[in-house]
Design a protein around this motif. Structure first.
Motif, PDB file in Angstrom:
ATOM      1  N   CYS A 136       0.858  -1.192   0.000  1.00 43.96           N
ATOM      2  CA  CYS A 136       0.000   0.000   0.000  1.00 43.96           C
ATOM      3  C   CYS A 136       0.893   1.242   0.000  1.00 43.96           C
ATOM      4  O   CYS A 136       1.821   1.333   0.798  1.00 43.96           O
ATOM      5  CB  CYS A 136      -0.896  -0.013   1.236  1.00 43.96           C
ATOM      6  N   CYS A 140      -0.833   1.464   4.945  1.00 43.86           N
ATOM      7  CA  CYS A 140      -1.916   1.346   5.935  1.00 43.86           C
ATOM      8  C   CYS A 140      -1.899  -0.016   6.622  1.00 43.86           C
ATOM      9  O   CYS A 140      -2.459  -0.179   7.697  1.00 43.86           O
ATOM     10  CB  CYS A 140      -3.272   1.603   5.277  1.00 43.86           C
ATOM     11  N   HIS A 141      -1.289  -1.016   5.987  1.00 46.13           N
ATOM     12  CA  HIS A 141      -1.089  -2.317   6.621  1.00 46.13           C
ATOM     13  C   HIS A 141       0.221  -2.876   6.081  1.00 46.13           C
ATOM     14  O   HIS A 141       0.726  -2.409   5.058  1.00 46.13           O
ATOM     15  CB  HIS A 141      -2.270  -3.261   6.348  1.00 46.13           C
ATOM     16  N   CYS A 171      -5.035  -0.650  -3.036  1.00 43.45           N
ATOM     17  CA  CYS A 171      -4.898  -1.332  -1.750  1.00 43.45           C
ATOM     18  C   CYS A 171      -6.234  -1.966  -1.355  1.00 43.45           C
ATOM     19  O   CYS A 171      -7.262  -1.297  -1.372  1.00 43.45           O
ATOM     20  CB  CYS A 171      -4.467  -0.327  -0.682  1.00 43.45           C
ATOM     21  N   CYS A 174      -7.426   0.117   2.178  1.00 43.09           N
ATOM     22  CA  CYS A 174      -7.797   1.543   2.233  1.00 43.09           C
ATOM     23  C   CYS A 174      -8.180   2.113   0.869  1.00 43.09           C
ATOM     24  O   CYS A 174      -8.675   3.231   0.787  1.00 43.09           O
ATOM     25  CB  CYS A 174      -6.675   2.368   2.853  1.00 43.09           C
TER      26      CYS A 174
HETATM   27 ZN   LIG Z   1      -3.844   0.827   2.212  1.00 41.79          ZN
END
Ligand SMILES: [Zn+2]
Length: 283
Positions: A136, A140-141, A171, A174
């Motif tokens: 991402c 975000c992860h 992603c 998100c």
């Molecule tokens: Zn993400």
């Protein structure tokens, strides 16, 4: 010049081989990240004319504000030096040197040539990530995604400068754009599993005859070279062999168990292989 016979013998006697590799090895394979040369002009001439991109590394690090162009540049890079890659003689010699021994590779090279040349992905730690693994862009992860299939599909666009925004993967968490791991700048998610496999390898060969074989790493390199020299210092039976062109540096504290081979590492590796295979060393 150090005795190649003795070096070949150390490799043959080793319990395992730890390879460290950086830009000098890529150059031996025809990939010049920092050069403004003819190959760059032929492959990236349009990016040079329109955006003043001077070298591959310039295009990799520039903060592209247009995601289509960023993907266009990386796709061109990946299509030429990853999807079209044919294992070189230097990789074949390296595989022959290792033979059936256990090994691990630590590299700052992101072009995945070790894996493409047949080395096990489970035995490679790319300390700065690689070109084709995706993550991402927002980090975000921390999952890393295999991207080679996506790049193969995108090849249709490789002669254009842009990958259409509708084709750029998103992603799954998100919805932001995905990005090449090595192109994620400060958002890069490093491969902690690979780092831990390296740790396991080092524990397994602690106190054993470990040969550290360093290929094309600049003398001031702190990311790989410095830790490798400290490792050799701490391991009583370890041997340090560094191959580079014009830049051989060995810390004083390991000089008694170190060999520096200045010159074209393609030739040096081929010579060591020749001694191993035809010099009454390897049974
Ligand atoms: Zn993400």
């Amino acid at each position: 010049m150090p005795n190649l016979q003795e070096i070949a013998q150390r490799i043959e006697d080793a319990d395992a081989i730890l390879i460290g590799a950086s830009n000098g090895l890529s150059i031996c394979e025809g990939l010049h990240l920092f050069a403004e040369n003819q190959a760059f002009d032929e492959i990236f001439g349009d990016f040079k004319r329109e955006f003043g991109i001077q070298s591959i590394i310039h295009g990799m690090l520039i903060p592209w504000s247009d995601v289509e162009l960023k993907w266009g540049f990386w796709l061109r890079l990946i299509a030429n030096y990853y999807l079209n890659y044919q294992p070189t003689q230097v990789m074949q010699d390296l595989k022959a040197l290792i033979g059936n021994k256990d090994y691990f590779i630590v590299t700052s090279n992101g072009e995945c040539h070790f894996e493409l040349a047949g080395f096990s992905a489970e035995k490679i730690f790319e300390v700065e990530g690689n070109w084709v693994t995706l993550q991402c862009s927002n980090a975000c992860h921390n999952t890393l995604y295999e991207g080679s299939v996506i790049f193969k599909k995108l090849c249709y666009y490789q002669d254009q400068m842009r990958v259409p925004v509708s084709e750029i993967p998103r992603c799954p968490k998100c919805g932001d754009f995905m990005v090449m791991q090595m192109g994620a700048a400060q958002k890069i998610i490093l491969d902690v599993k690979a780092r831990s496999r390296l740790q396991t390898f080092l524990e397994r060969y602690h106190g054993k005859k470990l040969v550290v074989l360093e290929l094309g790493i600049g003398w001031r390199n702190q990311l790989i070279k410095a830790p490798l020299m400290h490792l050799v210092n701490q391991e009583p039976l370890a041997t340090y062999i560094t191959l580079n062109k014009g830049e051989i540096y060995i810390e004083k504290f390991i000089k008694d168990k170190a060999f520096g081979l200045d010159g074209d590492l393609r030739e040096t590796l081929a010579q060591i292989r020749e001694i191993l295979e035809h010099g009454n060393i390897r049974a």
